[in-house]
Design a protein around this motif. Structure first.
Motif, PDB file in Angstrom:
ATOM      1  N   GLY A  14       0.765  -1.239   0.000  1.00  0.00           N
ATOM      2  CA  GLY A  14       0.000   0.000   0.000  1.00  0.00           C
ATOM      3  C   GLY A  14       0.794   1.286   0.000  1.00  0.00           C
ATOM      4  N   ASP A  15       2.108   1.225  -0.122  1.00  0.00           N
ATOM      5  CA  ASP A  15       2.938   2.429  -0.180  1.00  0.00           C
ATOM      6  C   ASP A  15       3.206   2.749  -1.645  1.00  0.00           C
ATOM      7  N   TYR A  16       2.420   3.675  -2.196  1.00  0.00           N
ATOM      8  CA  TYR A  16       2.490   3.992  -3.618  1.00  0.00           C
ATOM      9  C   TYR A  16       3.489   5.105  -3.952  1.00  0.00           C
ATOM     10  N   ALA A  17       4.118   5.679  -2.949  1.00  0.00           N
ATOM     11  CA  ALA A  17       5.036   6.807  -3.161  1.00  0.00           C
ATOM     12  C   ALA A  17       6.248   6.381  -3.981  1.00  0.00           C
ATOM     13  N   GLY A  18       6.616   7.205  -4.935  1.00  0.00           N
ATOM     14  CA  GLY A  18       7.837   6.996  -5.700  1.00  0.00           C
ATOM     15  C   GLY A  18       7.801   5.832  -6.667  1.00  0.00           C
ATOM     16  N   VAL A  19       6.611   5.374  -7.049  1.00  0.00           N
ATOM     17  CA  VAL A  19       6.505   4.215  -7.939  1.00  0.00           C
ATOM     18  C   VAL A  19       7.251   4.431  -9.251  1.00  0.00           C
ATOM     19  N   GLU A  20       7.286   5.656  -9.735  1.00  0.00           N
ATOM     20  CA  GLU A  20       7.978   5.947 -11.001  1.00  0.00           C
ATOM     21  C   GLU A  20       9.488   5.750 -10.887  1.00  0.00           C
ATOM     22  N   GLU A  21      10.004   5.667  -9.662  1.00  0.00           N
ATOM     23  CA  GLU A  21      11.441   5.498  -9.455  1.00  0.00           C
ATOM     24  C   GLU A  21      11.897   4.049  -9.624  1.00  0.00           C
ATOM     25  N   PHE A  22      10.944   3.083  -9.597  1.00  0.00           N
ATOM     26  CA  PHE A  22      11.363   1.690  -9.743  1.00  0.00           C
ATOM     27  C   PHE A  22      10.499   0.878 -10.711  1.00  0.00           C
ATOM     28  N   ALA A  53      -4.508  -0.684  -5.916  1.00  0.00           N
ATOM     29  CA  ALA A  53      -5.480   0.039  -5.081  1.00  0.00           C
ATOM     30  C   ALA A  53      -6.863  -0.597  -5.182  1.00  0.00           C
ATOM     31  N   GLN A  54      -7.237  -1.069  -6.356  1.00  0.00           N
ATOM     32  CA  GLN A  54      -8.527  -1.744  -6.525  1.00  0.00           C
ATOM     33  C   GLN A  54      -8.568  -3.021  -5.682  1.00  0.00           C
ATOM     34  N   THR A  55      -7.491  -3.778  -5.702  1.00  0.00           N
ATOM     35  CA  THR A  55      -7.402  -4.988  -4.880  1.00  0.00           C
ATOM     36  C   THR A  55      -7.487  -4.630  -3.407  1.00  0.00           C
ATOM     37  N   ARG A  56      -6.754  -3.601  -3.012  1.00  0.00           N
ATOM     38  CA  ARG A  56      -6.694  -3.204  -1.608  1.00  0.00           C
ATOM     39  C   ARG A  56      -8.001  -2.554  -1.137  1.00  0.00           C
ATOM     40  N   ALA A  57      -8.840  -2.081  -2.044  1.00  0.00           N
ATOM     41  CA  ALA A  57     -10.135  -1.514  -1.637  1.00  0.00           C
ATOM     42  C   ALA A  57     -11.005  -2.593  -0.987  1.00  0.00           C
ATOM     43  N   PRO A  60      -8.366  -3.997   2.518  1.00  0.00           N
ATOM     44  CA  PRO A  60      -7.525  -2.839   2.845  1.00  0.00           C
ATOM     45  C   PRO A  60      -6.358  -3.118   3.792  1.00  0.00           C
ATOM     46  N   ASP A  61      -6.462  -4.157   4.612  1.00  0.00           N
ATOM     47  CA  ASP A  61      -5.358  -4.456   5.533  1.00  0.00           C
ATOM     48  C   ASP A  61      -4.470  -5.582   5.005  1.00  0.00           C
ATOM     49  N   LEU A  62      -4.571  -5.871   3.721  1.00  0.00           N
ATOM     50  CA  LEU A  62      -3.799  -6.945   3.113  1.00  0.00           C
ATOM     51  C   LEU A  62      -2.300  -6.689   3.312  1.00  0.00           C
ATOM     52  N   THR A  63      -1.605  -7.711   3.807  1.00  0.00           N
ATOM     53  CA  THR A  63      -0.173  -7.606   4.059  1.00  0.00           C
ATOM     54  C   THR A  63       0.536  -8.728   3.313  1.00  0.00           C
ATOM     55  N   PHE A  64       1.499  -8.338   2.495  1.00  0.00           N
ATOM     56  CA  PHE A  64       2.295  -9.282   1.726  1.00  0.00           C
ATOM     57  C   PHE A  64       3.645  -9.484   2.408  1.00  0.00           C
ATOM     58  N   ALA A  65       4.102 -10.728   2.423  1.00  0.00           N
ATOM     59  CA  ALA A  65       5.431 -11.065   2.932  1.00  0.00           C
ATOM     60  C   ALA A  65       6.067 -12.059   1.980  1.00  0.00           C
ATOM     61  N   GLY A  85      -5.109 -10.886   5.144  1.00  0.00           N
ATOM     62  CA  GLY A  85      -5.882  -9.694   5.416  1.00  0.00           C
ATOM     63  C   GLY A  85      -7.322 -10.031   5.717  1.00  0.00           C
ATOM     64  N   SER A  86      -8.157  -8.995   5.683  1.00  0.00           N
ATOM     65  CA  SER A  86      -9.577  -9.129   5.988  1.00  0.00           C
ATOM     66  C   SER A  86     -10.402  -8.509   4.871  1.00  0.00           C
ATOM     67  N   TYR A  87     -11.480  -9.166   4.541  1.00  0.00           N
ATOM     68  CA  TYR A  87     -12.373  -8.700   3.486  1.00  0.00           C
ATOM     69  C   TYR A  87     -13.229  -7.536   3.993  1.00  0.00           C
ATOM     70  N   ALA A  88     -13.258  -6.457   3.239  1.00  0.00           N
ATOM     71  CA  ALA A  88     -14.031  -5.278   3.608  1.00  0.00           C
ATOM     72  C   ALA A  88     -15.318  -5.145   2.807  1.00  0.00           C
ATOM     73  N   GLY A  89     -15.577  -6.094   1.909  1.00  0.00           N
ATOM     74  CA  GLY A  89     -16.782  -6.031   1.095  1.00  0.00           C
ATOM     75  C   GLY A  89     -16.526  -5.357  -0.241  1.00  0.00           C
ATOM     76  N   GLY A  90     -17.554  -5.399  -1.093  1.00  0.00           N
ATOM     77  CA  GLY A  90     -17.512  -4.685  -2.354  1.00  0.00           C
ATOM     78  C   GLY A  90     -16.964  -5.437  -3.545  1.00  0.00           C
ATOM     79  N   MET A  91     -16.627  -6.712  -3.395  1.00  0.00           N
ATOM     80  CA  MET A  91     -16.108  -7.468  -4.530  1.00  0.00           C
ATOM     81  C   MET A  91     -17.272  -8.207  -5.180  1.00  0.00           C
ATOM     82  N   PRO A  92     -17.648  -7.857  -6.417  1.00  0.00           N
ATOM     83  CA  PRO A  92     -18.781  -8.508  -7.067  1.00  0.00           C
ATOM     84  C   PRO A  92     -18.613 -10.026  -7.119  1.00  0.00           C
ATOM     85  N   GLY A  93     -19.639 -10.740  -6.676  1.00  0.00           N
ATOM     86  CA  GLY A  93     -19.636 -12.195  -6.687  1.00  0.00           C
ATOM     87  C   GLY A  93     -19.193 -12.832  -5.396  1.00  0.00           C
ATOM     88  N   ALA A  94     -18.552 -12.061  -4.514  1.00  0.00           N
ATOM     89  CA  ALA A  94     -18.102 -12.599  -3.232  1.00  0.00           C
ATOM     90  C   ALA A  94     -19.274 -12.625  -2.254  1.00  0.00           C
TER      91      ALA A  94
END
Length: 137
Positions: A14-22, A53-57, A60-65, A85-94
C-alpha cells in the motif's frame, strides 16, 4: 536488487510513493485477471498503482510477505509471497461476510531493465482466495 524487491513489496503493501522510481514507464503485466483480461491494460506505473489500489479496496489491511527468494538470475527476479488480510466487502460475486480473514499465496517473476521493473508475471493461488471469499457458495 534488494532495494528493488523491497520497493516492490512496499508497493503491494500500500505504499504507492515513488513508484515511477522503480517501475518502468512501459511496464507490462502478464496475468490471468479476474475480469478475464490478460493484464495488458496494466501498462504503466499509474495503471499498476490503480490495479493494486482496486485490490486493496476490498482487502484494505492486506499484508504481503516474501516466503521464498528473491531468486535472481540476470535480469529476472523470482519470489514466492503470502498475503493475509480481511475482506471489507464490495467485490462482485463474493458472498463472504465483511471481516472474513483471507490467506493466500502466489509467485512473482519480475524482469528488470536499466534498474527498473519492466515486466511482471504473476501466478496467484486465486482459487484459494475465491473459496475464502465464498465465490462458489
Amino acid at each position: 536488487m534488494s532495494n528493488l524487491v523491497n520497493s516492490w513489496l512496499h508497493l503491494w503493501n500500500g505504499d504507492y510513493a515513488g513508484v515511477e522510481e522503480f517501475i518502468a514507464p512501459e511496464f507490462r503485466v502478464h496475468a490471468a485477471m479476474m475480469d478475464g483480461g490478460d493484464g495488458s491494460a496494466v501498462n504503466s506505473p499509474e495503471a499498476l498503482v490503480a490495479w493494486i489500489a482496486q485490490t486493496r479496496a476490498a482487502l484494505p489491511d492486506l499484508t504481503f510477505a516474501i516466503e521464498v527468494g528473491p531468486i535472481i538470475d540476470a535480469d529476472r527476479i523470482a519470489l514466492r509471497w503470502r498475503a493475509e488480510g480481511s475482506y471489507a466487502g464490495g467485490m462482485p460475486g463474493a458472498n463472504a461476510p465483511v471481516g472474513t480473514k483471507v490467506d493466500f499465496t502466489g509467485t512473482d517473476i519480475l524482469r528488470t531493465d536499466n534498474g527498473l521493473i519492466a515486466e511482471y508475471w504473476v501466478n496467484t493461488d486465486i482459487h484459494i482466495l475465491m473459496t475464502q471469499l465464498q465465490f462458489f457458495s
